[in-house]
Scaffold this active site. Sequence first.
Site, PDB file in Angstrom:
ATOM      1  N   SER A  10       0.956  -1.265  -0.254  1.00 31.71           N
ATOM      2  CA  SER A  10       0.169   0.134   0.143  1.00 31.71           C
ATOM      3  C   SER A  10       1.059   1.434  -0.158  1.00 31.71           C
ATOM      4  CB  SER A  10      -0.675  -0.067   1.095  1.00 31.71           C
ATOM      5  OG  SER A  10      -0.411   0.042   2.527  1.00 31.71           O
ATOM      6  N   TYR A 147      15.063  -4.501  15.367  1.00 30.78           N
ATOM      7  CA  TYR A 147      14.941  -4.873  14.044  1.00 30.78           C
ATOM      8  C   TYR A 147      16.163  -5.676  13.100  1.00 30.78           C
ATOM      9  CZ  TYR A 147      13.686  -2.629   9.247  1.00 30.78           C
ATOM     10  OH  TYR A 147      14.161  -2.248   8.094  1.00 30.78           O
TER      11      TYR A 147
HETATM   12  P1  NAP Z   1       6.498   1.356   5.354  1.00 33.17           P
HETATM   13  O1  NAP Z   1       6.071   2.187   4.094  1.00 33.17           O
HETATM   14  O2  NAP Z   1       6.369   2.307   5.881  1.00 33.17           O
HETATM   15  O3  NAP Z   1       5.194   0.815   4.244  1.00 33.17           O
HETATM   16  C1  NAP Z   1       5.523  -0.445   4.946  1.00 33.17           C
HETATM   17  C2  NAP Z   1       4.687  -1.095   4.637  1.00 33.17           C
HETATM   18  O4  NAP Z   1       4.202  -2.659   5.445  1.00 33.17           O
HETATM   19  C3  NAP Z   1       2.835  -0.747   4.248  1.00 33.17           C
HETATM   20  O5  NAP Z   1       2.325  -1.029   2.668  1.00 33.17           O
HETATM   21  C4  NAP Z   1       2.028  -1.115   6.091  1.00 33.17           C
HETATM   22  O6  NAP Z   1       0.579  -1.670   5.309  1.00 33.17           O
HETATM   23  C5  NAP Z   1       3.024  -2.898   5.339  1.00 33.17           C
HETATM   24  N1  NAP Z   1       2.663  -3.775   6.523  1.00 33.17           N
HETATM   25  C6  NAP Z   1       3.419  -3.325   7.916  1.00 33.17           C
HETATM   26  N2  NAP Z   1       2.525  -4.880   9.159  1.00 33.17           N
HETATM   27  C7  NAP Z   1       1.899  -5.423   8.241  1.00 33.17           C
HETATM   28  C8  NAP Z   1       1.621  -6.192   7.821  1.00 33.17           C
HETATM   29  N3  NAP Z   1       0.818  -6.861   8.771  1.00 33.17           N
HETATM   30  N4  NAP Z   1       0.298  -6.971   7.508  1.00 33.17           N
HETATM   31  C9  NAP Z   1       0.446  -7.020   6.262  1.00 33.17           C
HETATM   32  N5  NAP Z   1       1.294  -5.339   5.389  1.00 33.17           N
HETATM   33  C10 NAP Z   1       1.914  -4.584   6.239  1.00 33.17           C
HETATM   34  O7  NAP Z   1       7.907   0.864   4.693  1.00 33.17           O
HETATM   35  P2  NAP Z   1       8.581   0.921   3.503  1.00 33.17           P
HETATM   36  O8  NAP Z   1      10.471   1.270   3.674  1.00 33.17           O
HETATM   37  O9  NAP Z   1       8.554   0.263   2.444  1.00 33.17           O
HETATM   38  O10 NAP Z   1       9.168  -0.682   3.822  1.00 33.17           O
HETATM   39  C11 NAP Z   1       9.348  -1.635   3.279  1.00 33.17           C
HETATM   40  C12 NAP Z   1      10.078  -2.481   3.411  1.00 33.17           C
HETATM   41  O11 NAP Z   1      11.247  -2.634   3.500  1.00 33.17           O
HETATM   42  C13 NAP Z   1      10.162  -3.804   4.710  1.00 33.17           C
HETATM   43  O12 NAP Z   1      10.398  -5.160   4.931  1.00 33.17           O
HETATM   44  C14 NAP Z   1      11.070  -2.763   5.596  1.00 33.17           C
HETATM   45  O13 NAP Z   1      11.438  -3.458   6.591  1.00 33.17           O
HETATM   46  C15 NAP Z   1      12.378  -2.977   4.845  1.00 33.17           C
HETATM   47  N6  NAP Z   1      13.346  -1.426   4.588  1.00 33.17           N
HETATM   48  C16 NAP Z   1      12.658  -0.409   4.246  1.00 33.17           C
HETATM   49  C17 NAP Z   1      14.132   0.111   4.370  1.00 33.17           C
HETATM   50  C18 NAP Z   1      13.569   1.780   3.975  1.00 33.17           C
HETATM   51  O14 NAP Z   1      15.107   2.484   4.265  1.00 33.17           O
HETATM   52  N7  NAP Z   1      12.760   2.679   4.283  1.00 33.17           N
HETATM   53  C19 NAP Z   1      15.835  -0.371   4.334  1.00 33.17           C
HETATM   54  C20 NAP Z   1      15.725  -1.668   4.356  1.00 33.17           C
HETATM   55  C21 NAP Z   1      14.756  -2.681   4.101  1.00 33.17           C
HETATM   56  P3  NAP Z   1      -0.593  -0.694   5.741  1.00 33.17           P
HETATM   57  O15 NAP Z   1      -0.241   0.827   5.692  1.00 33.17           O
HETATM   58  O16 NAP Z   1      -1.194  -1.379   4.980  1.00 33.17           O
HETATM   59  O17 NAP Z   1      -1.090  -1.624   7.233  1.00 33.17           O
END
Ligand code: NAP
Length: 238
Positions: A10, A147
């Site tokens: 999303s 984390y």
């Molecule tokens: P984000 O913008 O906070 O988005 C998180 C997404 O995960 C949202 O779509 C949220 O959906 C969904 N989500 C959370 N809990 C959930 C659940 N229980 N069931 C289904 N969906 C769930 O985070 P992001 O930065 O895009 O992160 C995406 C992935 O990349 C994560 O695994 C994160 O650890 C990884 N990551 C991110 C970074 C970074 O710098 N951003 C770096 C390394 C790794 P809803 O809002 O609909 O609940």
Amino acid sequence: MKTVLITGASRGIGEQIARAFSTNGYNVIINYNKSEERAKKLGEELNAPIFKADVSKFDQAKALVDFAVEKFGKIDVLVNNAGIALPQKVLQEVTEEEFDNIVAVNLKSTFNCSKLVIDLMISNGGGSIINISSIWGQVGASCEAVYSMTKAGVIGFTKSMAQELALSNIRVNAVAPGFIKTDMNAHLSNEDIDDFLQCVPLNRIGSTEEVAQAVLFLASDQASYITGHVLNVNGGMN
Ligand code: NAP
């Protein structure tokens, strides 16, 4: 036409992964949990079905996978992207509830969805699973120990599943992003970001599109001899 199921699509990285796969001709299933409006908007933009499921819960993950099969008959690619971070703090301040929650969302969801698609992929002749890890799962981070623990766990799971599923023609890989600008780190100040960039050889933060392209590559036939790999998308950090 191939079908991809993306958890947590999303917002942020998952949203951009959905766009990249859609542009490349896949049927896309968009999973969301809380951000219904965002998911609806993306679903309309991509003409893709959306499904609400907290993928940390096995029964909800099962309903999601059943929905995908009902819509498109098969799942060729699973992207385990859904994830959360905790507020940065020392380990003594992390509560048991926070620990259980982040382990459920970052690790158990990956177990749930992977377990649920494997037999489907086997009966379909193969498939590809891509798990989203993090630089912190590779090098660790102060005040982000739990984390980092979950993201290191994702790497161990990826390498193990790659071995277990290789003869079933299912490739399992991980993408380990560095700092990507999303809601997850929106609380950081410009000063925090500048400090962080000292450790990034390319000296800039990454985009969700750059992560999405790495995921798309790993899912593609161009990556047909790649399994058990962790692809860094982090501007050269190590
Ligand atoms: P984000 O913008 O906070 O988005 C998180 C997404 O995960 C949202 O779509 C949220 O959906 C969904 N989500 C959370 N809990 C959930 C659940 N229980 N069931 C289904 N969906 C769930 O985070 P992001 O930065 O895009 O992160 C995406 C992935 O990349 C994560 O695994 C994160 O650890 C990884 N990551 C991110 C970074 C970074 O710098 N951003 C770096 C390394 C790794 P809803 O809002 O609909 O609940």
